[in-house]
Design an enzyme around this catalytic site. Structure first.
Site, PDB file in Angstrom:
ATOM      1  N   LEU A   1       0.861  -1.170   0.000  1.00  0.00           N
ATOM      2  CA  LEU A   1       0.000   0.000   0.000  1.00  0.00           C
ATOM      3  C   LEU A   1       0.902   1.226   0.000  1.00  0.00           C
ATOM      4  O   LEU A   1       1.962   1.223   0.633  1.00  0.00           O
ATOM      5  CB  LEU A   1      -0.907   0.032   1.246  1.00  0.00           C
ATOM      6  CG  LEU A   1      -2.003  -1.020   1.354  1.00  0.00           C
ATOM      7  CD1 LEU A   1      -2.742  -0.867   2.691  1.00  0.00           C
ATOM      8  CD2 LEU A   1      -2.992  -0.930   0.197  1.00  0.00           C
ATOM      9  N   ASP A   2       0.489   2.285  -0.686  1.00  0.00           N
ATOM     10  CA  ASP A   2       1.244   3.530  -0.670  1.00  0.00           C
ATOM     11  C   ASP A   2       1.368   4.050   0.760  1.00  0.00           C
ATOM     12  O   ASP A   2       0.532   3.760   1.620  1.00  0.00           O
ATOM     13  CB  ASP A   2       0.556   4.602  -1.519  1.00  0.00           C
ATOM     14  CG  ASP A   2       0.544   4.251  -2.999  1.00  0.00           C
ATOM     15  OD1 ASP A   2       1.372   3.433  -3.423  1.00  0.00           O
ATOM     16  OD2 ASP A   2      -0.310   4.809  -3.714  1.00  0.00           O
ATOM     17  N   ARG A   3       2.380   4.849   1.011  1.00  0.00           N
ATOM     18  CA  ARG A   3       2.588   5.423   2.339  1.00  0.00           C
ATOM     19  C   ARG A   3       1.330   6.113   2.864  1.00  0.00           C
ATOM     20  O   ARG A   3       0.967   5.972   4.044  1.00  0.00           O
ATOM     21  CB  ARG A   3       3.743   6.438   2.294  1.00  0.00           C
ATOM     22  CG  ARG A   3       4.056   7.066   3.657  1.00  0.00           C
ATOM     23  CD  ARG A   3       4.750   8.405   3.513  1.00  0.00           C
ATOM     24  NE  ARG A   3       6.074   8.299   2.945  1.00  0.00           N
ATOM     25  CZ  ARG A   3       7.183   8.164   3.656  1.00  0.00           C
ATOM     26  NH1 ARG A   3       7.131   8.115   4.970  1.00  0.00           N
ATOM     27  NH2 ARG A   3       8.359   8.093   3.063  1.00  0.00           N
TER      28      ARG A   3
ATOM     29  N   THR B   1      -1.794   5.662   1.975  1.00  0.00           N
ATOM     30  CA  THR B   1      -3.011   4.846   1.932  1.00  0.00           C
ATOM     31  C   THR B   1      -3.049   3.958   3.161  1.00  0.00           C
ATOM     32  O   THR B   1      -2.066   3.271   3.472  1.00  0.00           O
ATOM     33  CB  THR B   1      -3.044   3.976   0.664  1.00  0.00           C
ATOM     34  OG1 THR B   1      -2.986   4.815  -0.489  1.00  0.00           O
ATOM     35  CG2 THR B   1      -4.320   3.148   0.606  1.00  0.00           C
TER      36      THR B   1
END
Length: 250
Positions: free
Chosen positions: A72-74, A76
């Protein structure tokens, strides 16, 4: 299952919420601001490092470790799976097309139609920015299904079914549709004034690598979402109805 909610706090991973743990996998609720794993540019504290310390029980010489299954993106938040062995990791990744990943996103304005599919070939340029292209030789075909759950205060709350898992896929697809995710500093409105990205991986369902059992996990709606769009009572009911319908018709 070996996950024990009553375990002493010193035996719990610091800064992470465990949703499930057994001998083969760990499922967590990742908070906003935490990287899944370190990068060349940023080797700061990550979910992977926290869990490595957790499974080693503070013993730096321990060979125990966790393996990245997906990311997951930072910015998100939400459900994230780690494997405890290379074998479990390979199984989960080899069967990733059977994994169901659903997100909640708040975007600006209203989408037309209110339910649909966004498809394009996604590529990445030298500045590490993802974009759509019509050239199939440059990009990877990506599909994002969405459904509007609520409209209020100039925003729309969307349920996203991520059918493929490309880098920044949801953010790029919604931005290119003219409805960027609130708080998206890379693909969204310039200076929108919102500090947090309104994107949350709220649900995941997958087949256990050892038992073959179908597992499903969900997380609570972030409080930030409630501040943006108001009460989630009807929305939660809509999501529950969708989940129940899926269980009746597997």
């Amino acid at each position: 299952m070996i996950f024990n909610k009553s375990a002493p706090s010193k035996r719990r991973p610091k800064g992470l919420s465990l949703l499930y743990e057994d001998e083969d996998i760990i499922v967590i609720d990742k908070p906003v601001g935490l990287l899944t794993m370190g990068t060349e540019r940023d080797k700061s504290r990550t979910a992977q490092a926290i869990l490595n310390d957790y499974v080693r029980k503070g013993n730096a010489r321990s060979r125990n470790r966790v393996f990245i299954v997906h990311r997951l993106d930072r910015d998100t938040s939400g459900v994230l799976i780690f494997a405890k062995s290379e074998q479990a990791k390979r199984y989960l990744q080899d069967n990733w097309t059977t994994t169901e990943k659903r997100y909640l996103a708040i975007v600006y304005g209203r989408l037309t139609p209110q339910e649909g599919m966004i498809s394009s070939y996604l590529a990445e340029n030298s500045a590490l920015t993802v974009y759509s292209t019509s050239d199939a030789t440059k990009g990877k075909l990506s599909h994002t299904a969405y459904r509007t759950l609520k409209e209020a205060r100039g925003f729309s709350l969307l349920e996203i079914n991520l059918l493929t898992g490309r880098k920044h896929q949801i953010r790029v697809h919604l931005s290119e549709k003219g409805r960027p995710v609130v708080g998206d500093k890379k693909y969204g409105k310039k200076g929108d004034g919102h500090q947090s990205l309104a994107l949350h991986a709220y649900s995941i369902a997958f087949t256990h690598p050892l038992t073959g059992q179908r597992l499903s996990f969900e997380t609570a709606v972030p409080e930030y979402f409630t501040r943006l769009i108001g009460s989630f009572g009807p929305v939660s009911s809509a999501i529950k109805e969708r989940i129940d319908r899926g269980r009746r018709n597997p």
